[in-house]
Write a protein that holds these residues in place. Sequence first.
Motif, mmCIF file in Angstrom:
data_model
loop_
_atom_site.group_PDB
_atom_site.id
_atom_site.type_symbol
_atom_site.label_atom_id
_atom_site.label_comp_id
_atom_site.label_asym_id
_atom_site.label_seq_id
_atom_site.Cartn_x
_atom_site.Cartn_y
_atom_site.Cartn_z
ATOM 1 N N THR A 85 0.834 -1.200 0.000
ATOM 2 C CA THR A 85 0.000 0.000 0.000
ATOM 3 C C THR A 85 0.869 1.250 0.000
ATOM 4 O O THR A 85 0.605 2.221 -0.721
ATOM 5 C CB THR A 85 -0.923 0.018 1.225
ATOM 6 O OG1 THR A 85 -1.764 -1.145 1.202
ATOM 7 C CG2 THR A 85 -1.788 1.266 1.238
ATOM 8 N N LEU A 86 1.948 1.213 0.789
ATOM 9 C CA LEU A 86 2.881 2.327 0.837
ATOM 10 C C LEU A 86 3.527 2.546 -0.527
ATOM 11 O O LEU A 86 3.689 3.682 -0.979
ATOM 12 C CB LEU A 86 3.965 2.052 1.883
ATOM 13 C CG LEU A 86 5.084 3.088 2.023
ATOM 14 C CD1 LEU A 86 4.518 4.405 2.532
ATOM 15 C CD2 LEU A 86 6.173 2.572 2.959
ATOM 16 N N SER A 87 3.878 1.450 -1.221
ATOM 17 C CA SER A 87 4.551 1.575 -2.511
ATOM 18 C C SER A 87 3.642 2.189 -3.568
ATOM 19 O O SER A 87 4.114 2.863 -4.480
ATOM 20 C CB SER A 87 5.046 0.204 -2.990
ATOM 21 O OG SER A 87 3.961 -0.627 -3.367
ATOM 22 N N ASP A 88 2.331 1.978 -3.442
ATOM 23 C CA ASP A 88 1.389 2.540 -4.419
ATOM 24 C C ASP A 88 1.259 4.054 -4.282
ATOM 25 O O ASP A 88 1.014 4.749 -5.266
ATOM 26 C CB ASP A 88 0.002 1.902 -4.259
ATOM 27 C CG ASP A 88 -0.022 0.466 -4.765
ATOM 28 O OD1 ASP A 88 0.858 0.115 -5.561
ATOM 29 O OD2 ASP A 88 -0.913 -0.289 -4.342
ATOM 30 N N GLY A 89 1.423 4.561 -3.071
ATOM 31 C CA GLY A 89 1.174 5.979 -2.847
ATOM 32 C C GLY A 89 2.402 6.862 -2.834
ATOM 33 O O GLY A 89 2.289 8.081 -2.786
ATOM 34 N N HIS A 90 3.606 6.239 -2.870
ATOM 35 C CA HIS A 90 4.824 7.031 -2.766
ATOM 36 C C HIS A 90 5.819 6.569 -3.830
ATOM 37 O O HIS A 90 6.530 5.592 -3.623
ATOM 38 C CB HIS A 90 5.458 6.892 -1.377
ATOM 39 C CG HIS A 90 4.600 7.417 -0.279
ATOM 40 N ND1 HIS A 90 3.568 6.679 0.272
ATOM 41 C CD2 HIS A 90 4.600 8.617 0.362
ATOM 42 C CE1 HIS A 90 2.981 7.394 1.218
ATOM 43 N NE2 HIS A 90 3.574 8.566 1.285
ATOM 44 N N PRO A 91 5.867 7.247 -4.954
ATOM 45 C CA PRO A 91 6.783 6.835 -6.029
ATOM 46 C C PRO A 91 8.234 7.091 -5.656
ATOM 47 O O PRO A 91 8.540 7.782 -4.691
ATOM 48 C CB PRO A 91 6.346 7.719 -7.206
ATOM 49 C CG PRO A 91 5.740 8.931 -6.565
ATOM 50 C CD PRO A 91 5.084 8.439 -5.311
ATOM 51 N N GLY A 92 9.147 6.514 -6.438
ATOM 52 C CA GLY A 92 10.569 6.758 -6.251
ATOM 53 C C GLY A 92 11.199 5.799 -5.268
ATOM 54 O O GLY A 92 10.864 4.619 -5.191
#
Length: 435
Positions: free
Chosen positions: A328-335
């Motif tokens: 879920t964290l990876s979906d909302g925070h690119p890079g």
Amino acid sequence: MEACFGTSVRDWMQISGGNRCRSWLIGLEPGHDVPHTVYLRYQPPREPSAEPYTVWREALIYRALEATDVRAPRLLAVHRSYQAIITTAAEGRADYRRLTDPDEKAAIAEDFAKALAELHRHPFADLGGTDFPAPATIRGCVLDEIRTWQAMYQETGREDALIDLALKWLTTNLPDPEDPPVLVHGDAGPGNFLFKDGHMTGLVDWELAHPGDPVEDLAWFCMRSVMEPVPDFAAALAAYEAASGRTIDRERLLYHRVFVSLRVVVIRHRNVTGLPGNSIVSRSLNRRLLVDALAAAQGIDLPVVDEIPVEATDRTEYYDDIVTDLLTLSDGHPGKVTDFAKNTAKVIKYLRQYDMIGRETEIRKKRLIEDLLGARFDTLREARARLSQGIRDDSIPFAPALALFAALVRYEAQLAAPSSGRMAERGFPPIAKET
């Protein structure tokens, strides 16, 4: 850079630069005979080691390429004090795996095969500016490479019986073809060439290049096609044969497939760079590929290994919750946050699987080694150490040893399967058309 070109740097963008290097695309202000964009490749300082691959060494390869028509960047400058070089910026993109049109992928792969044929057209002795003390025969070049990678492995001080087995097999089965050594890219395949509008535009990342057997590059092509599949690999090999005018020696291809697989396993064994999640996936995949390559080269059918039954434990739901949160964290925070989250999720998936079958995996591995050696050990570590010793002193026949490793790598693959996704069952592509 400004002193080198007599103009100002306009902008720069850091890009992926290979395994141990950092790279940038540099925009320059207009000037007399000044390229619009150049490529800067820099290797941070490192401790002296058995590994010979440096950016300055790569510069020698670029100088050798100046005598060819190979589609590759051209060397513009070498820094005198730092491991840094500037080349022209090749046009195109490298993300072959993201292409969706199989016809386009096949056309680019065949174009790449023809570029390899052009690279291999020139005997290494005819190329200038290399300063390489290259042996006069392919056999001598391959032996030099074996010694280099053996030294890189032994430098770690950590034994690995599978690496020992592969090194012994490679030395025992050295090919001795009559054709002269050529310049070998040393890591050829998807990811290390650029393409645009359905055609390959340039071969890049010459870090591992060396004088050797042209068939080695085809083995690298085969290896890298596991990670980034080519729609019709056999057709690409046929395109190479047509462009080069030589028939591919199947036995040499299978030999070098063992060697390239070993190199990747040694790189992971050294673990100089790499995120832990990716290391788990790479170690599992490439150890399995090395066993498969040895079996194919030796003409051995590997035994079928039954998987260990997987049952949830009292902790499984906690692992699942952590993975869900990370994704879920990876979906909302690119890079970099996304990269960190996805990589950590792979580690948690591995720990989840180990929690369920790790103990049984170790019990089975120890029992298999004990059965082969005809002895009992207190720990799996002791069993592995005795196995390595047996491989090195030739007290264990090759075929039973390989059958053992086929089981060991399958258990390792089961542990890494949740982290590996689609890579869990990938294998080498067919090297000949099915009849």
